[in-house]
Structures are given as structure tokens and as C-alpha cells.
Design an enzyme around this catalytic site. Structure first.
Site, mmCIF file in Angstrom:
data_model
loop_
_atom_site.group_PDB
_atom_site.id
_atom_site.type_symbol
_atom_site.label_atom_id
_atom_site.label_comp_id
_atom_site.label_asym_id
_atom_site.label_seq_id
_atom_site.Cartn_x
_atom_site.Cartn_y
_atom_site.Cartn_z
ATOM 1 N N THR A 10 -4.739 6.176 14.313
ATOM 2 C CA THR A 10 -6.056 6.289 14.945
ATOM 3 C C THR A 10 -6.124 5.495 16.242
ATOM 4 O O THR A 10 -5.425 4.484 16.403
ATOM 5 C CB THR A 10 -7.125 5.758 13.962
ATOM 6 O OG1 THR A 10 -8.369 5.646 14.638
ATOM 7 C CG2 THR A 10 -6.761 4.383 13.422
ATOM 8 N N ASP A 11 -7.018 5.935 17.135
ATOM 9 C CA ASP A 11 -7.250 5.176 18.375
ATOM 10 C C ASP A 11 -7.944 3.837 18.105
ATOM 11 O O ASP A 11 -7.971 2.956 18.959
ATOM 12 C CB ASP A 11 -8.065 6.001 19.378
ATOM 13 C CG ASP A 11 -9.434 6.443 18.869
ATOM 14 O OD1 ASP A 11 -9.767 6.160 17.700
ATOM 15 O OD2 ASP A 11 -10.170 7.089 19.648
ATOM 16 N N GLU A 12 -8.501 3.679 16.899
ATOM 17 C CA GLU A 12 -9.240 2.437 16.597
ATOM 18 C C GLU A 12 -8.347 1.210 16.561
ATOM 19 O O GLU A 12 -8.851 0.082 16.568
ATOM 20 C CB GLU A 12 -9.959 2.561 15.260
ATOM 21 C CG GLU A 12 -10.986 3.649 15.253
ATOM 22 C CD GLU A 12 -11.928 3.563 14.063
ATOM 23 O OE1 GLU A 12 -11.931 2.527 13.377
ATOM 24 O OE2 GLU A 12 -12.644 4.529 13.837
ATOM 25 N N TYR A 39 -10.618 -1.398 8.094
ATOM 26 C CA TYR A 39 -9.933 -0.093 8.206
ATOM 27 C C TYR A 39 -8.966 -0.099 9.393
ATOM 28 O O TYR A 39 -7.770 0.192 9.240
ATOM 29 C CB TYR A 39 -10.948 1.059 8.355
ATOM 30 C CG TYR A 39 -10.331 2.321 8.904
ATOM 31 C CD1 TYR A 39 -9.375 3.027 8.163
ATOM 32 C CD2 TYR A 39 -10.654 2.795 10.177
ATOM 33 C CE1 TYR A 39 -8.776 4.176 8.668
ATOM 34 C CE2 TYR A 39 -10.064 3.942 10.687
ATOM 35 C CZ TYR A 39 -9.125 4.629 9.930
ATOM 36 O OH TYR A 39 -8.517 5.758 10.438
ATOM 37 N N LYS A 79 -4.801 0.101 9.565
ATOM 38 C CA LYS A 79 -4.048 1.159 10.263
ATOM 39 C C LYS A 79 -3.133 0.529 11.329
ATOM 40 O O LYS A 79 -1.993 0.964 11.520
ATOM 41 C CB LYS A 79 -5.011 2.167 10.920
ATOM 42 C CG LYS A 79 -5.784 3.035 9.948
ATOM 43 C CD LYS A 79 -4.918 3.974 9.105
ATOM 44 C CE LYS A 79 -4.225 5.042 9.917
ATOM 45 N NZ LYS A 79 -3.563 6.051 9.045
HETATM 46 P P1 NAD Z 1 -9.767 11.604 4.506
HETATM 47 O O1 NAD Z 1 -10.392 10.353 3.976
HETATM 48 O O2 NAD Z 1 -10.599 12.818 4.657
HETATM 49 O O3 NAD Z 1 -8.516 11.998 3.578
HETATM 50 C C1 NAD Z 1 -7.614 11.057 3.091
HETATM 51 C C2 NAD Z 1 -6.805 11.705 1.970
HETATM 52 O O4 NAD Z 1 -5.849 10.740 1.503
HETATM 53 C C3 NAD Z 1 -7.656 12.104 0.754
HETATM 54 O O5 NAD Z 1 -7.291 13.386 0.311
HETATM 55 C C4 NAD Z 1 -7.307 11.054 -0.293
HETATM 56 O O6 NAD Z 1 -7.402 11.528 -1.639
HETATM 57 C C5 NAD Z 1 -5.871 10.723 0.082
HETATM 58 N N1 NAD Z 1 -5.475 9.372 -0.375
HETATM 59 C C6 NAD Z 1 -6.150 8.217 -0.239
HETATM 60 N N2 NAD Z 1 -5.463 7.206 -0.792
HETATM 61 C C7 NAD Z 1 -4.299 7.736 -1.269
HETATM 62 C C8 NAD Z 1 -3.168 7.195 -1.932
HETATM 63 N N3 NAD Z 1 -3.082 5.883 -2.233
HETATM 64 N N4 NAD Z 1 -2.158 8.028 -2.264
HETATM 65 C C9 NAD Z 1 -2.215 9.360 -1.982
HETATM 66 N N5 NAD Z 1 -3.274 9.932 -1.362
HETATM 67 C C10 NAD Z 1 -4.299 9.124 -1.005
HETATM 68 O O7 NAD Z 1 -9.093 11.179 5.880
HETATM 69 P P2 NAD Z 1 -8.923 12.021 7.240
HETATM 70 O O8 NAD Z 1 -10.141 11.887 8.055
HETATM 71 O O9 NAD Z 1 -8.387 13.359 6.899
HETATM 72 O O10 NAD Z 1 -7.778 11.149 7.955
HETATM 73 C C11 NAD Z 1 -6.396 11.450 7.731
HETATM 74 C C12 NAD Z 1 -5.552 10.500 8.544
HETATM 75 O O11 NAD Z 1 -5.854 10.645 9.915
HETATM 76 C C13 NAD Z 1 -5.774 9.023 8.222
HETATM 77 O O12 NAD Z 1 -4.537 8.374 8.270
HETATM 78 C C14 NAD Z 1 -6.673 8.527 9.339
HETATM 79 O O13 NAD Z 1 -6.481 7.170 9.590
HETATM 80 C C15 NAD Z 1 -6.200 9.391 10.488
HETATM 81 N N6 NAD Z 1 -7.185 9.684 11.543
HETATM 82 C C16 NAD Z 1 -8.413 10.203 11.230
HETATM 83 C C17 NAD Z 1 -9.290 10.544 12.254
HETATM 84 C C18 NAD Z 1 -10.654 11.149 11.982
HETATM 85 O O14 NAD Z 1 -11.419 11.343 12.899
HETATM 86 N N7 NAD Z 1 -10.978 11.501 10.747
HETATM 87 C C19 NAD Z 1 -8.915 10.308 13.587
HETATM 88 C C20 NAD Z 1 -7.664 9.755 13.863
HETATM 89 C C21 NAD Z 1 -6.797 9.462 12.831
HETATM 90 O O1 DAU Z 2 -11.550 7.173 16.177
HETATM 91 C C1 DAU Z 2 -10.908 7.725 15.073
HETATM 92 C C2 DAU Z 2 -11.661 7.358 13.812
HETATM 93 O O2 DAU Z 2 -12.820 8.168 13.780
HETATM 94 C C3 DAU Z 2 -10.827 7.548 12.552
HETATM 95 O O3 DAU Z 2 -9.768 6.641 12.563
HETATM 96 C C4 DAU Z 2 -11.664 7.332 11.285
HETATM 97 O O4 DAU Z 2 -10.904 7.653 10.132
HETATM 98 C C5 DAU Z 2 -12.871 8.247 11.367
HETATM 99 O O5 DAU Z 2 -13.725 8.005 10.248
HETATM 100 C C6 DAU Z 2 -13.642 8.006 12.659
HETATM 101 O O6 DAU Z 2 -14.220 6.666 12.658
HETATM 102 P P1 DAU Z 2 -15.726 6.405 13.149
HETATM 103 O O7 DAU Z 2 -16.164 5.137 12.521
HETATM 104 O O8 DAU Z 2 -15.840 6.546 14.614
HETATM 105 O O9 DAU Z 2 -16.432 7.718 12.461
HETATM 106 P P2 DAU Z 2 -17.810 7.931 11.698
HETATM 107 O O10 DAU Z 2 -17.918 9.398 11.451
HETATM 108 O O11 DAU Z 2 -17.972 7.025 10.541
HETATM 109 O O12 DAU Z 2 -18.893 7.514 12.792
HETATM 110 C C7 DAU Z 2 -18.894 8.085 14.102
HETATM 111 C C8 DAU Z 2 -19.978 7.361 14.902
HETATM 112 O O13 DAU Z 2 -21.270 7.712 14.371
HETATM 113 C C9 DAU Z 2 -19.900 5.843 14.816
HETATM 114 O O14 DAU Z 2 -20.287 5.308 16.060
HETATM 115 C C10 DAU Z 2 -20.926 5.475 13.738
HETATM 116 C C11 DAU Z 2 -21.987 6.537 13.919
HETATM 117 N N1 DAU Z 2 -22.743 6.962 12.719
HETATM 118 C C12 DAU Z 2 -22.054 7.257 11.580
HETATM 119 C C13 DAU Z 2 -22.714 7.720 10.467
HETATM 120 C C14 DAU Z 2 -21.971 8.042 9.184
HETATM 121 C C15 DAU Z 2 -24.117 7.149 12.800
HETATM 122 O O15 DAU Z 2 -24.765 6.890 13.852
HETATM 123 N N2 DAU Z 2 -24.776 7.628 11.714
HETATM 124 C C16 DAU Z 2 -24.146 7.908 10.535
HETATM 125 O O16 DAU Z 2 -24.804 8.345 9.572
#
Ligand code: NAD
Ligand code: DAU
Length: 331
Positions: free
Chosen positions: A120-122, A147, A151
Site C-alpha cells: 500500500t501507499d500508506e 495497519y 505493511k
Molecule cells: P480485504 O480485507 O478485502 O481482503 C483480505 C483477504 O485476506 C480476506 O479474504 C481475508 O479472509 C484474507 N486473510 C486475512 N488474514 C488472513 C490470513 N492470516 N491467512 C489467509 N488469508 C487471510 O483486503 P483488500 O482490500 O482486498 O486488500 C488486499 C491487499 O491489497 C492487502 O495486502 C492490502 O494491504 C493491499 N492494498 C489494498 C488497497 C485498498 O484500497 N483496498 C490498496 C493498496 C493495497
Molecule cells: O491507500 C491504500 C489504502 O486504502 C489501503 O492500504 C487500505 O487497505 C484501504 O483500506 C484504504 O485505506 P483508507 O484508510 O484510506 O480507506 P477507507 O476506505 O477506510 O477510508 C477512505 C477515507 O474515507 C479515509 O480518509 C477515511 C474516510 N472515511 C472512511 C469511512 C469508512 C470516512 O470519511 N467515512 C467512513 O465511513
């Protein structure tokens, strides 16, 4: 080609399984997923002939080892992924994101298997709203939440295993994804499903925080480009120049769903809330020729809204519990 996809029942991983089977008609897939609250077997419905789901933990070496031994490539999505949850209980983030990644690295070291780590960019922390800079692969790590710290640690483990043990690995750090199959605890699907339920969207704080939105299918196309053409040991940043603040996103969702632009509530802010993320994707674009297909956020969002309207059976069982948890936090 046989691909091991960890976390393939989660949001991005499930989309990646669908895309992989479409893109490579000869490929077969094993999904290793613990099916935590965030995993959903329903996201893989219809793929059973070519995708086998193994329900198990990436931190369990006995489960991981034989699956890695059978794979030509491992694409590692599994993680605890929600910042708000990491603030309430960091422990599963440490175990899955750090010990789980370590366990996979040891297995790919033993079996000499190609490994791609999805991150992630975080890990880079956040930017000021008026900072002209964006994140680049050279930006120092500075994570803010349990989190993002977990990562960041997992990325550093991958780098160390490349340098010290010569494993064949690449890393990608992507910005915020949106699209189908995203858990409704996350910002965009939470607001869409709230509006379907006649509930006003909930904006943390003033809503000025900026996220750099990318469609999940664009993210996953980039991951395949990196697996196929990326240089071993390199980090690639994935982003599609999609910066928007949260207030703008909520207003667009409201408009697309037929509501007034101010029909939302301000709620408690997230502690330590990162202000802005922004990705400089130059390396990915220039070196690997990747380009995003979903450059129109408005139409991508409209399609995502339609998906949640059409797939209520997928998210409905989760909704009451998610909202009860947020309500208890004043969110
Ligand atoms: P998600 O939470 O939707 O899915 C995570 C999956 O991992 C789930 O199916 C869960 O059951 C599985 N899991 C959790 N713990 C586990 C374990 N110990 N063993 C096996 N499986 C396990 O997450 P996502 O949003 O699909 O993110 C996927 C990846 O991408 C993560 O590594 C996250 O850091 C990265 N990422 C997410 C975003 C975003 O915007 N969602 C952006 C950049 C990077
Ligand atoms: O940048 C990549 C990341 O993006 C990933 O690594 C994470 O897995 C993914 O969850 C996401 O993180 P954020 O914390 O940015 O996503 P989230 O959807 O939780 O929130 C997006 C923005 O919206 C953040 O500024 C918080 C805000 N927010 C979130 C929720 C759930 C609200 O204002 N209201 C809400 O109800």
C-alpha cells in the site's frame, strides 16, 4: 501456469482471481484464504473448475509449504487491511501481515518460487494538502497506523529476503481501490449501502482528507505487468492520478444516487487520520508501459453503485454488524 493467490476471497484478491482466469485461459489457481470477516467465498462463485479454495492461514507453515511447492508464482494479497480495525486491535495485523508474510517468504525461499508482494501507499505516511510532491519509490517509509506499520514491515521483510537470500520477488504499493466485491466497512461501499438503506453517508471530520482513487481492475492489470515484466527486487508504485477529497467523493455518490449534495453527516474523525496520499506512477508507466483503463471516476463509481444495487445478497448479511461497530465509535 499455476498461480497461488493469497487473500483471493477478499476484495482485490477476488477481482484478481477473476481477471487471471480471463487473461490466461490455460492458467489454474489456488486461493489460500483464512475466510476472516473480510473474506467471502461468494466472490469466487462460478470459478470452481479452475480455482481451488484452500481455507487456511498464511502464518501456518504446514499449510503454506505444499501450496507454494506446487505454484509457478505466488501473488500475495492476504492481509488485515482496515485502518480503523487496527486502531481497535492491532494484534491480528501483526500476526497476518508480518508473521504471515514471513511464513510465505520462507516457503518461496525453500522452493525458489517467483513471489509478488501486494502493498500500500500508506507505508509512506501522508502528504500535506498543498505539497506539490507525490510518493515515489524513493520516498522514506513513515507509516502512521498499526495497519500501515505492519505493511511497511512486511515490505522490508521482502526486500531483506531478496538481498540476503536471493529470492525472486517484486513489490507494488498501490493507492485506494474501488470497485465490486469491496467490503462494506470501507468508505465508498459503506456510503453506497447506507444510501440504499435510506441512511445518510458518514464523513470523518471535515472530509478534507485526500485519497488517490484507482479502479481495482487497473490495479490488478498493473500487478500482472509487474509479475511478467518487472525487475526482480524492484518496487513499483501503482496509481492512476485520481486524487479527490472525501467530501467530493460523498457528494458525487449522493448525486449519482439521486440525493442532495449536502445530505450527509459529519462524524468522529479517525485518530491519527492521514491527510493525503498521492502516487507518482512514472516508473510503472515508463518502464512497463502500464496505463489505466478506468480514467473516468464518475462512470467507474456509477458502475460500482450499480454492482452494489444488483448484489445486495452479497453484502446484506454484513451490514447490521458493520454499522453497529461504527455507531459504538460515534462514526
Ligand atoms: P480485504 O480485507 O478485502 O481482503 C483480505 C483477504 O485476506 C480476506 O479474504 C481475508 O479472509 C484474507 N486473510 C486475512 N488474514 C488472513 C490470513 N492470516 N491467512 C489467509 N488469508 C487471510 O483486503 P483488500 O482490500 O482486498 O486488500 C488486499 C491487499 O491489497 C492487502 O495486502 C492490502 O494491504 C493491499 N492494498 C489494498 C488497497 C485498498 O484500497 N483496498 C490498496 C493498496 C493495497
Ligand atoms: O491507500 C491504500 C489504502 O486504502 C489501503 O492500504 C487500505 O487497505 C484501504 O483500506 C484504504 O485505506 P483508507 O484508510 O484510506 O480507506 P477507507 O476506505 O477506510 O477510508 C477512505 C477515507 O474515507 C479515509 O480518509 C477515511 C474516510 N472515511 C472512511 C469511512 C469508512 C470516512 O470519511 N467515512 C467512513 O465511513
Amino acid at each position: 501456469m499455476h498461480v497461488l493467490i493469497t487473500g483471493g476471497a477478499g476484495f482485490i484478491g477476488a477481482n484478481f482471481v477473476h481477471q487471471t482466469l480471463r487473461r490466461f485461459p490455460e492458467a489454474t489457481v489456488t486461493v489460500l484464504d483464512k475466510l476472516t470477516y473480510a473474506g467471502n467465498q461468494g466472490s469466487l462463485e462460478g470459478l470452481e473448475e479452475r480455482a481451488t479454495l484452500v481455507v487456511g492461514d498464511i502464518a501456518d507453515a504446514d499449510t503454506v509449504d505444499p501450496l507454494v511447492a506446487q505454484a509457478d508464482v505466488v501473488v500475495h494479497f492476504a492481509a488485515e487491511s482496515h485502518n480503523d480495525n487496527s486502531l481497535n486491535d492491532p494484534s491480528p495485523f501483526i500476526r497476518t501481515n508480518l508473521v504471515g508474510t514471513f511464513t510465505l517468504l520462507e516457503a518461496v525461499r525453500r522452493h525458489k518460487t517467483r513471489f509478488h508482494h501486494v502493498s500500500t501507499d500508506e507505508v509512506y505516511g501522508d502528504l500535506e494538502l498543498d505539497d506539490p510532491a507525490k510518493f515515489t519509490p524513493e520516498t522514506p517509509y513513515n507509516p502512521s497506523s498499526p495497519y500501515s506499520a505492519s505493511k511497511a514491515g512486511s515490505d522490508l521483510l521482502v526486500r531483506a529476503w531478496v538481498r540476503s537470500f536471493g529470492i525472486e520477488a517484486t513489490i507494488s504499493n498501490c493507492s485506494n481501490n474501488y470497485g465490486p466485491y469491496q467490503h462494506i466497512e470501507k468508505f465508498i461501499p459503506r456510503q453506497i449501502t447506507n444510501l440504499i438503506d435510506g441512511v445518510r453517508p458518514k464523513l470523518y471530520g471535515a472530509g478534507q482528507n485526500v485519497r488517490d482513487w484507482i479502479h481495482v481492475l487497473d490495479h490488478n492489470d498493473a500487478v500482472w505487468d509487474i509479475v511478467n515484466k518487472g525487475r526482480i527486487g524492484e518496487t513499483y508504485l501503482i496509481g492512476a492520478n485520481g486524487e479527490k477529497n472525501n467530501k467530493e467523493v460523498v457528494e458525487l455518490i449522493l448525486e449519482l444516487m439521486g440525493h442532495e449534495p449536502d445530505d450527509y453527516d459529519h462524524v468522529n474523525d479517525r485518530p491519527g487520520h492521514d491527510m493525503r496520499y498521492a502516487i507518482d506512477n512514472t516508473k510503472l508507466v515508463q518502464e512497463l508501459g502500464w496505463e489505466p483503463r478506468f480514467t473516468d471516476f464518475r462512470s467507474g463509481l456509477a458502475e460500482t453503485i450499480a454492482w452494489y444495487r444488483d448484489n445486495e445478497a452479497w453484502w446484506r448479511p454484513l451490514k447490521a454488524e458493520v454499522e453497529a461497530k461504527y455507531a459504538a465509535q460515534g462514526q
